[in-house]
Design a protein around this motif. Structure first.
Motif, PDB file in Angstrom:
ATOM      1  N   ASP A  36       0.857  -1.190   0.000  1.00 42.34           N
ATOM      2  CA  ASP A  36       0.000   0.000   0.000  1.00 42.34           C
ATOM      3  C   ASP A  36       0.892   1.238   0.000  1.00 42.34           C
ATOM      4  N   ASN A  39      -1.445   4.852   1.331  1.00 36.01           N
ATOM      5  CA  ASN A  39      -1.742   5.082   2.751  1.00 36.01           C
ATOM      6  C   ASN A  39      -0.617   4.628   3.670  1.00 36.01           C
ATOM      7  N   THR A  41      -0.042   1.702   4.864  1.00 29.77           N
ATOM      8  CA  THR A  41      -0.510   0.818   5.920  1.00 29.77           C
ATOM      9  C   THR A  41       0.118  -0.555   5.743  1.00 29.77           C
ATOM     10  N   ILE A  47      -6.924   0.270   6.942  1.00 26.27           N
ATOM     11  CA  ILE A  47      -7.712   1.037   5.963  1.00 26.27           C
ATOM     12  C   ILE A  47      -9.151   1.155   6.464  1.00 26.27           C
TER      13      ILE A  47
END
Length: 70
Positions: A36, A39, A41, A47
């Motif tokens: 990812d 973001n 993450t 998320i």
């Protein structure tokens, strides 16, 4: 579809590791997975938590906004 529509630069794709861990689906650099990069993450659950917190903050913002007389 992204490539056909010319959206590769606008819409990213992340794919979780095919093996689920004790903490859920993980974004990794394992074969077949795509991290990812948007973001940043590590787990898919992050998320969902972000989305839930965003919805909650927007709901609170709307519920505490004064009602306009206009």
């Amino acid at each position: 579809m992204r490539e056909i529509k010319g959206l590769n630069d606008a819409i990213s794709v992340s794919i979780v590791d095919p093996i689920i861990s004790d903490q859920g689906w993980m974004f990794s650099e394992a074969p077949g997975a795509i991290p990812d990069w948007v973001n940043h993450t590590q787990y898919l659950q992050e998320i969902y938590q972000f989305a839930a917190n965003y919805r909650l903050s927007k709901s609170l913002e709307l519920s505490t906004r004064p009602i306009s007389a206009s």
